[in-house]
Structure formats: structure tokens, C-alpha cells
Design an enzyme around this catalytic site. Structure first.
Site, PDB file in Angstrom:
ATOM      1  CG  MET A  61       7.159  12.223  -1.355  1.00 33.62           C
ATOM      2  SD  MET A  61       7.592  13.334  -2.658  1.00 33.62           S
ATOM      3  CE  MET A  61       7.294  14.878  -1.878  1.00 33.62           C
ATOM      4  N   GLY A  86      -2.793  -2.278  10.188  1.00 37.13           N
ATOM      5  CA  GLY A  86      -3.656  -2.715   9.093  1.00 37.13           C
ATOM      6  C   GLY A  86      -4.186  -4.130   9.246  1.00 37.13           C
ATOM      7  CG  MET A 137       1.666   4.075  -1.601  1.00 38.28           C
ATOM      8  SD  MET A 137       1.980   3.853   0.125  1.00 38.28           S
ATOM      9  CE  MET A 137       3.746   3.644   0.088  1.00 38.28           C
ATOM     10  N   GLY A 138      -1.367   1.706  -3.268  1.00 37.69           N
ATOM     11  CA  GLY A 138      -2.566   0.880  -3.415  1.00 37.69           C
ATOM     12  C   GLY A 138      -2.142  -0.493  -3.884  1.00 37.69           C
ATOM     13  N   GLY A 178       2.771  -0.503   7.555  1.00 37.95           N
ATOM     14  CA  GLY A 178       3.239   0.712   6.866  1.00 37.95           C
ATOM     15  C   GLY A 178       2.755   1.988   7.540  1.00 37.95           C
ATOM     16  NE  ARG A 193       4.247   4.580   3.742  1.00 34.44           N
ATOM     17  CZ  ARG A 193       4.575   3.319   3.803  1.00 34.44           C
ATOM     18  NH1 ARG A 193       3.695   2.391   3.494  1.00 34.44           N
ATOM     19  NH2 ARG A 193       5.775   2.939   4.199  1.00 34.44           N
ATOM     20  CG  ASP A 208      -2.926   0.255   0.371  1.00 36.10           C
ATOM     21  OD1 ASP A 208      -2.354   1.330   0.130  1.00 36.10           O
ATOM     22  OD2 ASP A 208      -2.385  -0.856   0.243  1.00 36.10           O
ATOM     23  CD  GLU A 212       1.902   0.404  -3.868  1.00 34.30           C
ATOM     24  OE1 GLU A 212       3.135   0.529  -3.892  1.00 34.30           O
ATOM     25  OE2 GLU A 212       1.232   0.303  -2.826  1.00 34.30           O
ATOM     26  N   GLY A 231      -2.957  -7.065   8.517  1.00 33.16           N
ATOM     27  CA  GLY A 231      -2.014  -8.003   9.144  1.00 33.16           C
ATOM     28  C   GLY A 231      -1.958  -7.776  10.642  1.00 33.16           C
TER      29      GLY A 231
HETATM   30  N1  LIG Z   1      -1.933 -13.672  10.209  1.00 34.64           N
HETATM   31  C1  LIG Z   1      -1.185 -13.004  11.089  1.00 34.64           C
HETATM   32  N2  LIG Z   1      -1.110 -13.414  12.379  1.00 34.64           N
HETATM   33  C2  LIG Z   1      -0.368 -12.737  13.275  1.00 34.64           C
HETATM   34  N3  LIG Z   1       0.345 -11.631  12.986  1.00 34.64           N
HETATM   35  C3  LIG Z   1       0.310 -11.170  11.732  1.00 34.64           C
HETATM   36  C4  LIG Z   1      -0.455 -11.826  10.716  1.00 34.64           C
HETATM   37  N4  LIG Z   1      -0.298 -11.145   9.557  1.00 34.64           N
HETATM   38  C5  LIG Z   1       0.536 -10.117   9.848  1.00 34.64           C
HETATM   39  N5  LIG Z   1       0.888 -10.119  11.138  1.00 34.64           N
HETATM   40  C6  LIG Z   1       1.789  -9.179  11.808  1.00 34.64           C
HETATM   41  O1  LIG Z   1       1.224  -7.872  11.762  1.00 34.64           O
HETATM   42  C7  LIG Z   1       2.230  -6.897  11.577  1.00 34.64           C
HETATM   43  C8  LIG Z   1       1.863  -5.967  10.439  1.00 34.64           C
HETATM   44  O2  LIG Z   1       1.459  -6.704   9.268  1.00 34.64           O
HETATM   45  P1  LIG Z   1       1.679  -6.119   7.799  1.00 34.64           P
HETATM   46  O3  LIG Z   1       3.124  -5.827   7.604  1.00 34.64           O
HETATM   47  O4  LIG Z   1       1.019  -7.033   6.864  1.00 34.64           O
HETATM   48  O5  LIG Z   1       1.002  -4.689   7.830  1.00 34.64           O
HETATM   49  P2  LIG Z   1      -0.517  -4.296   8.012  1.00 34.64           P
HETATM   50  O6  LIG Z   1      -0.870  -4.314   9.452  1.00 34.64           O
HETATM   51  O7  LIG Z   1      -1.360  -5.130   7.121  1.00 34.64           O
HETATM   52  O8  LIG Z   1      -0.485  -2.777   7.572  1.00 34.64           O
HETATM   53  P3  LIG Z   1      -0.424  -2.166   6.096  1.00 34.64           P
HETATM   54  O9  LIG Z   1      -0.916  -3.196   5.139  1.00 34.64           O
HETATM   55  O10 LIG Z   1      -1.318  -0.975   6.177  1.00 34.64           O
HETATM   56  O11 LIG Z   1       0.973  -1.775   5.891  1.00 34.64           O
HETATM   57  C9  LIG Z   1       3.528  -7.649  11.334  1.00 34.64           C
HETATM   58  O12 LIG Z   1       4.326  -7.557  12.501  1.00 34.64           O
HETATM   59  C10 LIG Z   1       3.104  -9.075  11.063  1.00 34.64           C
HETATM   60  O13 LIG Z   1       4.033 -10.029  11.567  1.00 34.64           O
HETATM   61  O1  LIG Z   2       6.375   0.448   3.838  1.00 33.66           O
HETATM   62  P1  LIG Z   2       6.666  -0.581   2.845  1.00 33.66           P
HETATM   63  O2  LIG Z   2       7.085  -1.863   3.484  1.00 33.66           O
HETATM   64  O3  LIG Z   2       7.562  -0.132   1.770  1.00 33.66           O
HETATM   65  O4  LIG Z   2       5.280  -0.961   2.171  1.00 33.66           O
HETATM   66  C1  LIG Z   2       4.613  -0.229   1.235  1.00 33.66           C
HETATM   67  C2  LIG Z   2       3.207  -0.759   1.173  1.00 33.66           C
HETATM   68  O5  LIG Z   2       2.521  -0.389   2.330  1.00 33.66           O
HETATM   69  C3  LIG Z   2       1.283   0.215   1.990  1.00 33.66           C
HETATM   70  O6  LIG Z   2       1.442   1.602   2.140  1.00 33.66           O
HETATM   71  C4  LIG Z   2       0.188  -0.249   2.919  1.00 33.66           C
HETATM   72  O7  LIG Z   2       0.000  -1.608   2.825  1.00 33.66           O
HETATM   73  C5  LIG Z   2       1.051  -0.152   0.537  1.00 33.66           C
HETATM   74  O8  LIG Z   2       0.285   0.776  -0.161  1.00 33.66           O
HETATM   75  C6  LIG Z   2       2.458  -0.255   0.025  1.00 33.66           C
HETATM   76  O9  LIG Z   2       2.535  -1.159  -1.037  1.00 33.66           O
HETATM   77 MG   LIG Z   3      -1.821  -4.989   5.067  1.00 36.94          MG
END
Ligand SMILES: Nc1ncnc2c1ncn2[C@@H]1O[C@H](COP(=O)(O)OP(=O)(O)OP(=O)(O)O)[C@@H](O)[C@H]1O
Ligand SMILES: O=P(O)(O)OC[C@H]1O[C@](O)(CO)[C@@H](O)[C@@H]1O
Ligand SMILES: [Mg+2]
Length: 539
Positions: free
Chosen positions: A438, A250, A324-325, A162, A440, A281, A380, A252
Site C-alpha cells: 500500500m 532500480g 518494505m525494505g 518493483g 508504494r 527502498d 521486511e 537491477g
Molecule cells: N546484472 C544484470 N544485468 C542485466 N539485467 C539485469 C541485471 N540484474 C537485473 N537485471 C534486469 O533488470 C530488471 C529489474 O531488476 P530487478 O527485478 O532486480 O529490479 P530493480 O531494478 O532492482 O528494482 P527494485 O529493486 O526497486 O524492485 C529485470 O528485468 C532484470 O532481468
Molecule cells: O514487487 P515484488 O516482486 O513483490 O517485490 C517486492 C520487493 O520490491 C521492493 O519494493 C523493491 O525492491 C522491495 O522492497 C520488496 O521486497
Molecule cells: Mg533491486
């Protein structure tokens, strides 16, 4: 490679600031070492490294000798370092070079240009006289030796997950840091998150191209969820001749970065992988705070203030703001604490209930009677179980596998309206504001810009110095290189038994929604969890 203790019992780290591959076991998730086993002479070490300092004798301030007349010893203290990998662990013959910063006009004025290999950042800053030295991370910053020449570097930057204020500042400062501090010209922008690695197109990121991107919200490189294929990504890295990968994202994303680092190590290629933690978050473990968080909390004030004005300008006004959260209520908690007009804050970590004594309806009615309006801030991720029950909703997931949240703001608005209209026969005036995106999708404020610059520069220094598989971030206000796994193994959430939540309860006077017994159980569970964590960390 050997580590040795000098006669004065001080720990000597190897001069080149890292430990070679053959000295690491594959068992531990981190390069953890403490000082005790180095009790005498020099020894070879193997992973997981537990170095233990011999009983630490503090210097007496007056005599400045090692004797300790007061018997004030730390005993068998551990000084544990959770170290990050280095390219020479799997490429032992890599040449090193003098860091060009030495000749830089700007850095010439710095008294100590380079971070000492012995500089560590303590994970716990609150200690007692006899408490163990505890866990430490390697301090971030420029090193005397680098493992890349400017000409050989081909770096790339990717942004995933995100949005968050400040992503563009981090991109800008990686490009400018590489160019201005190390003379690196070749930086590629991978577009659209991890899946951008499979695309033919990349952007050439020059200092000119990124010059004013920090003034814009979002990510100049675009982002995405899902689509992470480690092997395909590393194939692409190899095919393009990339040798430094900067990954902004993040929890992930950082898991993805750890997988890329492992694959790079398996293939034995000279590629430094650096993670820069990003999340609105603030749910990333170990680091003090994620960038853009303060900007988002500030922006949330506008929505909260608007809801307050609306609610207090009518009879029985109920203002609700959803922020958000997903699993962590930091934005809602800090936005509430920073505002002082909020009467109730609901976050995912703190289950609440509506009906009966001590419930939300009772509290809202009391506020309406006393003040003729009430203001609620809601994360949220709060109350998702109620919304799911009432909507009998199907649990959907996004492309990365994250649970898609149901709209608790709309749900709560309806519940309160129904309750007061139907049950209490009261007319209320509901004002619901949902500024979710708004807060972020805006540029970062000045202090977040500075924070983003430090993160970017620390990442650049780390990669140039040959560190890899690390996430950079402030730990107790000092930037450190943290093993990626360390920040992905747990999530940062609001501590329900901590002082900050108590401050919030004291500021809003809202019910805590927990009876004494539940609270006691939670405290006990936290204690048990903490003990278990300690056991895991010490094995
Ligand atoms: N366990 C994992 N191993 C490899 N890639 C991963 C894994 N988990 C998530 N990813 C990849 O990381 C990218 C971002 O993951 P995700 O959408 O969960 O957002 P995030 O990095 O946690 O950020 P945020 O939570 O702040 O939005 C994606 O392309 C997803 O495929
Ligand atoms: O951008 P998207 O896929 O709508 O995701 C929103 C989510 O991303 C975050 O901003 C970060 O994980 C969360 O607070 C929210 O639930
Ligand atoms: Mg995440």
C-alpha cells in the site's frame, strides 16, 4: 582532442563538453580524471584520466591575486571527475546543433540557460580546509549544443522492477520534456519491462496520452522482473530505429542499462542510453534519495498511526507494522523518526535478538509495564536468518534473481505471542498491520512530483546533448550525470554508526542490540572498508 590550461592555471574543458573515444582507455570503469597532470601546456589524455590541478592557490579575498600570503594552500589536491560517456566517443564525426531551448519563450527569461561544461557537482559536501577536492560528477542540465535534431529523435521509455510512487510522473515528464523543450514527437512506450522490447506492440506516447497519468499509482507502461537479454534488446532498438532509450528502474535495471549501453557502443550506433534510478527502498548508491521514497514514508504513517491507536486502546496492546525494505531499512527508519510514537524499529542492517538481557522480549515487557502498550516497526528484510531457521525454509528467488523474503512480520507476531502467553503467563493484545504494497502503489506527492520532473528533464537534456551510459540523480541536492556503474557497484544501506540511526535510537529508546565490542568491531570494519574503497577509487 586536447585539453589545455590557460595562463591563469584554470582548467579548460573542451568546449563541446566531452572527451573523444581515442582518448579513453578501456581499463577504468569510469571516465575518471583529475587535474594535476595538466600542470603545463596542453596534453593529450588517455583513460583512466587522472588530471591533477597544480598546487591550488586560492585567491586571497582582499587582494584578489593568486599569491597566498598566508601560505594557505591546498597542496597536491586532486579534482577528480567521474565523467559519463558521450556518443562522439565512438562516433567522432557526429554533427552538433544549436540547442532549440535558446529560442524557447520560457527559457528566454533564464539568465544562464545552459550549463557550463565546467560545472561539476561535488560528491562530498563536507570538507575540511586541507582536504582533497575529491570526486565530482558532471552537472546535469541543458547544453548549448545538442547532437540530435527534433525530427530524427525516436525515443523509448521502459520501466522495470518493483513499483514506486512517481514512475508515471517520470514517464509523463520525459514525454512532455522532449516535446515542449526540444520539439520531439516520436516517443514509444515499451510495455512490461525489458521483455517488452521483444514484443511487437509499443505505445505511442504523446503529451495527450500521458497528460494525467501522474495522478495514478503504478506504471502506465507496466513492469516486470527478469527476462533481460542484452543482444535481443539492442537488436530491437536497432530494428525500430530508436536512438534515445530512457530506462526507469532500480539497481537491477541500471545494471541492465549499463549492459545495453556497452552493447550499443560495441555496435557503434547512435543511441543515447539514460537511466533514471527508481526504488522504493532508497538503496541506490551515490544519489541523495530515490523518488517516491518520501511519499512512501508519508503513507506508512497511516499504518503506524492505526497500529498505535489499536495498541494503546487495549490492555497490553502490542502493535506491529511491517514496511518494505529488502536490504535497506530506510523506509522503516524514516517512518519511525517521522512518527515519534514508535517504541522499536527493526531493520536488516541491525541484527537483533529476542531472549535475555538487552533483548527484544525484555524491552517489550518493560514498555508494557510502563505504558501498557508497545509499538514496533519492522522492515521486511530484518531478522531473515531467524525466520529461515525457525521455518527451515527453502530460499526462493524472483525472476530477476532477488532472494524472496520470508514473512518476518508474521514470524515476530507469533514469537511475541508465544513468549508472553507461555513463558511470562501474560495476556497480550496483538495488532499486526502489513501495509507492504500500500505504501508504494500510490501516486507521488507534490514534492516527489517536482523531483520526478527534474529527473526526467535532466535525463532528456543529457540524451539530447549526446551523453549516454549515465544515470541521473541529485548529489548533494544538485542534479548530476553519474556513470551507471557507479550507482550499481554498491548499495545504499543505513549506516549503523551514523548519526541518523543514533537519532532513531534516541527517539525510541530501544536497545541497540549490540554490545560495545561488536559496535567497536563494526566501526573498525567500516573504517577498513572505507580505506579499501579509497584505494580502489584512487587506482
Ligand atoms: N546484472 C544484470 N544485468 C542485466 N539485467 C539485469 C541485471 N540484474 C537485473 N537485471 C534486469 O533488470 C530488471 C529489474 O531488476 P530487478 O527485478 O532486480 O529490479 P530493480 O531494478 O532492482 O528494482 P527494485 O529493486 O526497486 O524492485 C529485470 O528485468 C532484470 O532481468
Ligand atoms: O514487487 P515484488 O516482486 O513483490 O517485490 C517486492 C520487493 O520490491 C521492493 O519494493 C523493491 O525492491 C522491495 O522492497 C520488496 O521486497
Ligand atoms: Mg533491486
Amino acid at each position: 582532442m586536447e585539453l589545455s590550461l590557460s595562463n591563469s592555471s584554470s582548467l579548460r574543458f573542451p568546449q563541446n563538453d566531452f572527451l573523444p573515444r581515442h582518448n579513453r582507455s578501456t581499463l577504468g570503469p569510469f571516465h575518471t580524471f583529475s587535474i594535476k597532470k595538466l600542470a603545463s601546456k596542453s596534453i593529450s589524455i588517455c583513460r583512466p584520466l587522472i588530471w591533477r590541478r597544480p598546487p591550488l592557490v586560492r585567491l586571497n579575498a582582499q587582494t584578489a591575486t593568486e599569491s597566498n600570503a598566508s601560505g594557505d594552500k591546498h597542496g597536491d589536491d586532486d579534482f577528480i571527475v567521474e565523467d559519463v560517456p558521450h556518443l562522439t566517443h565512438f562516433l567522432p564525426d557526429l554533427p552538433s546543433y544549436t540547442n532549440p531551448l535558446k529560442k524557447s519563450q520560457a527559457y528566454a527569461v533564464v539568465k544562464k540557460t545552459f550549463v557550463s561544461p565546467e560545472d561539476m557537482v561535488a560528491k562530498e559536501i563536507i570538507v575540511q580546509k586541507d582536504s582533497p577536492r575529491g570526486i565530482h560528477f558532471r552537472r546535469a542540465g541543458p547544453r548549448e549544443k545538442v547532437f540530435f535534431t527534433p525530427e530524427e529523435v525516436r525515443a523509448c521509455i521502459v520501466t522495470c522492477g518493483g513499483l514506486c510512487p512517481g514512475i508515471n510522473t517520470v514517464i509523463r515528464e520525459i514525454v512532455c520534456g522532449l516535446k515542449n523543450m526540444y520539439g520531439v514527437d516520436d516517443v514509444l512506450g515499451i510495455q512490461g519491462g525489458y521483455s517488452g522490447f521483444y514484443s511487437k506492440n509499443t505505445l505511442n506516447l504523446t503529451t495527450k496520452v500521458v497528460n494525467d497519468i501522474h495522478k495514478r499509482g503504478g506504471t502506465f507502461l507496466q513492469t516486470s522482473r527478469g527476462g533481460h537479454d542484452t543482444k535481443k534488446i539492442v537488436d530491437n532498438i536497432q530494428d525500430r530505429g530508436i536512438n534515445q532509450v530512457y530506462i526507469i528502474g532500480g539497481d537491477g535495471t541500471q545494471k541492465g542499462a549499463a549492459a545495453i549501453y556497452k552493447e550499443v557502443e560495441k555496435r557503434g550506433i547512435k543511441v543515447a542510453v539514460a537511466g533514471i534510478p527508481k526504488t522504493i527502498d532508497n538503496d541506490i548508491a551515490v544519489i541523495d534519495k530515490s523518488f517516491g521514497f518520501d511519499t512512501a514514508v508519508e503513507e506508512a504513517q497511516r499504518a503506524i498511526n492505526a497500529a498505535h491507536v489499536e495498541a494503546e486502546s487495549v490492555q497490553n496492546g502490542v502493535g506491529i507494522v511491517k514496511l518494505m525494505g529488502r536490504y535497506s531499512g530506510f523506509i522503516a527508519m524514516l517512518a519511525t523518526l517521522g512518527n515519534r510514537d514508535v517504541d522499536c524499529c527493526l531493520i536488516p542492517e541491525s541484527p537483533f535478538y529476542l531472549e535475555g538481557p538487552g533483548g527484544l522480549y525484555e524491552y517489550v515487557e518493560q514498555q508494557l509495564k510502563e505504558n501498557r502498550h508497545v509499538l514496533i516497526v519492522l522492515a521486511e528484510g530484518a531478522g531473515q536468518e531467524y525466520v529461515a531457521q525457525s521455518m527451515q525454509a527453502f530460499q526462493e528467488k524472483d525472476a530477476s534473481g532477488n532472494r524472496l523474503l520470508l514473512d518476518v512480520g508474521l514470524w515476530l507476531t507469533q514469537q511475541i505471542k508465544d513468549h508472553f502467553t507461555n513463558e511470562r503467563k501474560m495476556t497480550i493484545n496483538m495488532k499486526y498491520i502489513d501495509p507492504t504494497y500500500m505504501i508504494r502503489a500510490i501516486p507521488s506527492n507534490a514534492s516527489d512530483n517536482i523531483y520526478c520532473t527534474l529527473l526526467a528533464q535532466s535525463a532528456v537534456h543529457g540524451a539530447m546533448a549526446g551523453f549516454t551510459g549515465f544515470t541521473v540523480g541529485p548529489v548533494n541536492s544538485r542534479h548530476a550525470y553519474i556513470p551507471i556503474n557507479r550507482v550499481t557497484e554498491t548499495t545504499n544501506t543505513v549506516n549503523m554508526t551514523g548519526r541518523m540511526w543514533a537519532r532513531l535510537l534516541a527517539s525510541t529508546n530501544q536497545p541497540s542490540f549490540v554490545n560495545h565490542q561488536t559496535l567497536r568491531e563494526r566501526v573498525d570494519k567500516n573504517t577498513i572498508d572505507a580505506i579499501n574503497n579509497m584505494k580502489i577509487n584512487s587506482t
